[in-house]
Design a protein around this motif. Structure first.
Motif, mmCIF file in Angstrom:
data_model
loop_
_atom_site.group_PDB
_atom_site.id
_atom_site.type_symbol
_atom_site.label_atom_id
_atom_site.label_comp_id
_atom_site.label_asym_id
_atom_site.label_seq_id
_atom_site.Cartn_x
_atom_site.Cartn_y
_atom_site.Cartn_z
ATOM 1 N N GLY A 596 50.276 2.929 36.531
ATOM 2 C CA GLY A 596 49.481 3.205 35.333
ATOM 3 C C GLY A 596 49.061 1.966 34.564
ATOM 4 O O GLY A 596 48.383 2.084 33.532
ATOM 5 N N VAL A 597 49.422 0.784 35.021
ATOM 6 C CA VAL A 597 49.027 -0.452 34.331
ATOM 7 C C VAL A 597 47.620 -0.840 34.784
ATOM 8 O O VAL A 597 47.341 -0.858 35.989
ATOM 9 C CB VAL A 597 50.036 -1.582 34.634
ATOM 10 C CG1 VAL A 597 49.577 -2.880 33.998
ATOM 11 C CG2 VAL A 597 51.422 -1.200 34.130
ATOM 12 N N GLU A 702 48.984 -2.586 25.133
ATOM 13 C CA GLU A 702 48.940 -1.224 25.675
ATOM 14 C C GLU A 702 49.566 -1.170 27.066
ATOM 15 O O GLU A 702 50.297 -0.231 27.404
ATOM 16 C CB GLU A 702 47.496 -0.727 25.722
ATOM 17 C CG GLU A 702 46.885 -0.535 24.340
ATOM 18 C CD GLU A 702 45.483 0.040 24.420
ATOM 19 O OE1 GLU A 702 45.007 0.277 25.560
ATOM 20 O OE2 GLU A 702 44.864 0.263 23.371
ATOM 21 N N ALA A 703 49.302 -2.177 27.875
ATOM 22 C CA ALA A 703 49.908 -2.224 29.214
ATOM 23 C C ALA A 703 51.423 -2.411 29.105
ATOM 24 O O ALA A 703 52.195 -1.835 29.890
ATOM 25 C CB ALA A 703 49.294 -3.352 30.026
ATOM 26 N N THR A 706 53.020 0.813 28.555
ATOM 27 C CA THR A 706 53.106 1.578 29.808
ATOM 28 C C THR A 706 54.300 1.127 30.641
ATOM 29 O O THR A 706 55.040 1.951 31.214
ATOM 30 C CB THR A 706 51.812 1.411 30.609
ATOM 31 O OG1 THR A 706 50.705 1.891 29.823
ATOM 32 C CG2 THR A 706 51.887 2.188 31.915
ATOM 33 N N ASN A 709 57.429 2.441 29.097
ATOM 34 C CA ASN A 709 57.553 3.867 29.362
ATOM 35 C C ASN A 709 58.039 4.110 30.790
ATOM 36 O O ASN A 709 58.883 4.987 31.033
ATOM 37 C CB ASN A 709 56.207 4.559 29.133
ATOM 38 C CG ASN A 709 56.312 6.067 29.328
ATOM 39 O OD1 ASN A 709 56.974 6.762 28.575
ATOM 40 N ND2 ASN A 709 55.634 6.557 30.358
ATOM 41 N N ASN A 710 57.518 3.309 31.732
ATOM 42 C CA ASN A 710 57.985 3.432 33.118
ATOM 43 C C ASN A 710 59.476 3.112 33.223
ATOM 44 O O ASN A 710 60.224 3.788 33.938
ATOM 45 C CB ASN A 710 57.184 2.503 34.028
ATOM 46 C CG ASN A 710 55.754 2.980 34.219
ATOM 47 O OD1 ASN A 710 55.440 4.149 34.015
ATOM 48 N ND2 ASN A 710 54.866 2.077 34.598
#
Length: 731
Positions: A596-597, A702-703, A706, A709-710
């Motif tokens: 998702g990055v 933002e990355a 992510t 979150n991972n």
């Protein structure tokens, strides 16, 4: 003359209704005094002593008073043990097995007397030496601490021994016509003897119900004996019908052996082996009785003692009594039960019993011939019936525990028909059967058929999503105990019965199996073959190397359950259609943390990664290290353990290509909580330092969110795996 049983072992856990307290409801039985309990026990000891003594000393009948020989042997050894080794509630007297084997020894020595020129007193000396040897053997059993063997006797065997003693006492009286003799078994005389014996039984039972504190059996014997005597005086014609217990005689003291002039070498050459075998048998069976009864004292009456010490102390006095030409005394289980049932662990009752027996021995020559043998036979009949544990008469117990009940009666009937030696063999067979049956019944410690267990191999989310709902194809059977042929056969039956069509992988966890015999391994090979024919792959985890070598190549084995589960999981993952397998980029340096990055941010983060080559058996970091780097596997596998090397610690997890580890220190800054390294083969990693990540995160917030979150999702999945593993361990 009453016929006596062959041995007298005690049950390990007799029910509350066993013994004389079965004569009335248990709740209504008040405690009797020590004197009354001693009288009740002596009422059994006297006929027992007369019958056994007459049998044991029969070859010496022409040289001395049989009544004196029998009664002094019943009184003096028991008195000696009571004074030297006092135990509350325990009555000492010559037991059946010792008396009968004493008779066999005396008969052997008497048979050799004409050829060796032995007198009666020399025959008694030879018998005494053999009996002393038997108690030396018993002393050695105590020194070697073999009393613990009684713990492994199942209750069916010990109940069977107790019942066998009782049945032998009853059948012995039937065989000799209740004291009328074998020749008169079908004569009218036998009917009169049976009537008198049954009158003793009925009267003793009634007196016990009416006056539970009084010695009912002794009273019944006296009353019936007086009735027979009065009938003879009044001229009813019964004076010659009833055989007396002994023939009239004058007072006589003990017959002491003569140790001089015995040709020991010639005796040893002719009969040495026979006498040694009899001595060894006496030691083994008498020791078994003592050991089992000591456990009964502890379990049922709270009277703790050292069984090995008991064997040693009773043996030393047994040697002394044997050398004195008497039947040695030891723990009398049947008479002790009478005392314990009536007076509990009373210290007075054994002393009163010894005093009563001493009085009987001193005065018996003057009055014992007035007692009909039928009265003593009736006492032995009632004592025999009371010897049978109450549970064995219970229909409810027979219905609820058919196997145990049947085993008890099997041992009892063998005892009554073939004697104590045959019952000992039958008991050992039953005990072995029970042990194997119990081992087979408990061979499956845990059975997991719904995929509750997972390996410690951590996988990426895509593989885990496929794997979790399909783990119910794996059946795990956790085994325990020694694996013999019968146990393995029962195991194979249970595995085949429990497996369902969905199970494609079967794992037998043998980590708790200490030994396999060759027949069990043959059963294992057959089970693996049958499962393969049904389309299920089988493996054994924790099989020791020697057993694995003998099991053959067809039995797949793994070092532990974790690796076996990993094998099953790999097989399930291979079931995925190719189009459903996740496609990862060729250079997937970020692995699962990069999902998702955005591409630009991902490329910038990859530029910060530092390659790291890890040789086989090398450590990446150790527990307690303070670095905060996050590591991602590119090839090979990394093992996480509590301590490196893995053999010295607990394996926590295994991570493969594309998976990150070390995230806890990376996120929290805490010291490493585990060690990590390449266990078998080299691995290629990339390292991401926390400082480089923080610099990158400021450029790509933002990355970075992510990636965090991972990492949180990775931690949650791994926490779930740990929870499942902990639950499996606790179960």
């Amino acid at each position: 003359m009453p016929s006596a049983p062959q041995s007298q072992p005690a049950p390990l856990q007799p029910p509350a209704s066993t013994g004389w307290n079965t004569l009335e409801p248990e709740a209504a039985a008040p405690q009797a005094s020590g004197t009354a309990a001693a009288w009740s026990a002596a009422a059994v000891t006297v006929p027992h002593a007369v019958g056994l003594g007459l049998l044991a000393f029969a070859p010496l009948a022409g040289d001395h008073s049989l009544a004196a020989l029998a009664l002094w042997s019943a009184a003096l050894p028991g008195l000696l043990l009571t004074l030297v080794v006092p135990r509350p509630g325990v009555v000492y007297a010559p037991t059946t097995v010792v008396a009968l084997l004493f008779a066999a020894v005396l008969a052997t020595a008497h048979g050799a007397a004409p050829g060796l020129g032995l007198s009666a007193r020399q025959v008694l000396a030879v018998s005494g030496a053999t009996v002393a040897l038997a108690f030396v053997f018993q002393w050695l059993l105590g020194v070697l601490r073999l009393a613990s063997v009684a713990r492994f006797l199942p209750i069916s065997v010990t109940h069977g021994f107790a019942a066998g003693v009782g049945l032998s006492m009853v059948l012995g009286q039937v065989r000799n016509g209740f004291g009328a003799g074998m020749d008169a078994l079908w004569d009218a005389r036998t009917a009169w003897h049976a009537l008198a014996a049954l009158a003793v039984v009925a009267l003793a039972w009634a007196l016990r119900l009416r006056w539970p504190r009084a010695p009912g059996l002794l009273t019944a014997v006296v009353v019936v004996a007086l009735a027979v005597a009065l009938a003879g005086i009044w001229g009813v014609g019964l004076g010659t019908v009833f055989a007396p217990a002994v023939q009239p005689s004058t007072f006589a003291g003990p017959l002491w052996p003569d140790w001089t002039g015995i040709p020991w070498m010639a005796l040893a050459q002719q009969h040495g082996s026979d006498l040694v075998v009899l001595a060894l048998l006496m030691a083994l069976v008498n020791s078994l009785e003592i050991m089992v009864f000591n456990q009964e004292l502890e379990l049922d009456h709270g009277l703790r003692g050292n069984a090995n010490q008991t064997l040693r102390s009773e043996s030393l006095l047994g040697v002394l009594c044997g050398l004195a030409g008497m039947i040695p005394a030891s723990t009398s289980a049947s008479r002790s039960r009478i005392v314990l049932a009536q007076a509990g662990g009373s210290p007075d009752a054994p002393r009163w019993h010894a005093a009563i027996m001493l009085g009987v021995a001193a005065t018996g020559a003057w009055w014992l011939h007035w007692v009909p043998m039928a009265c003593l036979a009736g006492g032995l009949v009632l004592a025999g019936l009371m010897q049978v544990p109450g549970l064995m008469w219970s229909l409810r117990y027979a219905k609820s525990s058919r196997v145990t009940w049947a085993q008890s009666w099997l041992v009892a009937l063998v005892f009554a028909v073939m004697g104590g030696v045959g019952a000992l063999v039958a008991g050992l067979v039953v005990a072995t059967f029970v042990l194997l049956h119990d081992s087979a019944a408990k061979v499956l410690r845990h059975v997991r058929l719904d995929g509750e267990l997972r390996s410690r191999r951590l996988r990426r989310a895509g593989s885990d999503t496929w794997l979790v709902p399909r783990m119910n194809q794996v059946a795990v059977f956790e085994l325990q105990g020694v694996m013999s042929f019968g146990v393995a056969a029962h195991l194979a039956e249970q595995v085949r019965l429990l497996l369902q069509p969905r199970h494609r992988w079967v794992i037998l966890d043998a980590a708790r199996v200490p030994a396999w015999d060759s027949t069990a391994l043959a059963q294992l090979r057959a089970l693996v073959r049958d499962l393969a024919q049904q389309g299920a792959s089988a493996a054994v985890a924790g099989l020791d190397p020697m057993a694995a070598a003998h099991a053959g190549e067809q039995v797949r084995s793994f070092a532990d359950l974790d690796r076996a589960l990993e094998w099953a999981e790999a097989g399930i993952l291979l079931q995925r259609p190719i189009e459903q397998r996740p496609a990862y980029p060729h250079r997937d340096l970020l692995g699962e943390i990069g999902e998702g990055v955005p591409a630009a941010a991902g490329e910038a983060l990859q530029a910060l990664l530092v390659p790291l080559a890890v040789p086989a058996r090398s450590v990446v970091f150790s527990a307690g290290d303070s670095d905060r780097d996050l590591l991602i596997v590119q090839s090979g596998h990394i093992t996480l353990v509590t301590q490196w090397p893995p053999e010295m610690g607990l394996r926590l997890a295994t991570v493969g290509p594309g998976m990150a580890f070390g995230e806890m220190a990376f996120l929290s800054g805490a010291a490493r909580t585990a060690s990590a390294g390449a266990e078998r083969r080299p691995a290629q990693l990339v390292r991401l330092s926390r400082s480089h990540f923080d610099s990158w995160a400021r450029q790509y917030p933002e990355a970075a969110l992510t990636v965090m979150n991972n990492l949180a999702m990775i931690g949650a999945r791994r926490l779930g795996v740990t929870t499942r593993q902990l639950r499996a361990v606790l179960e």
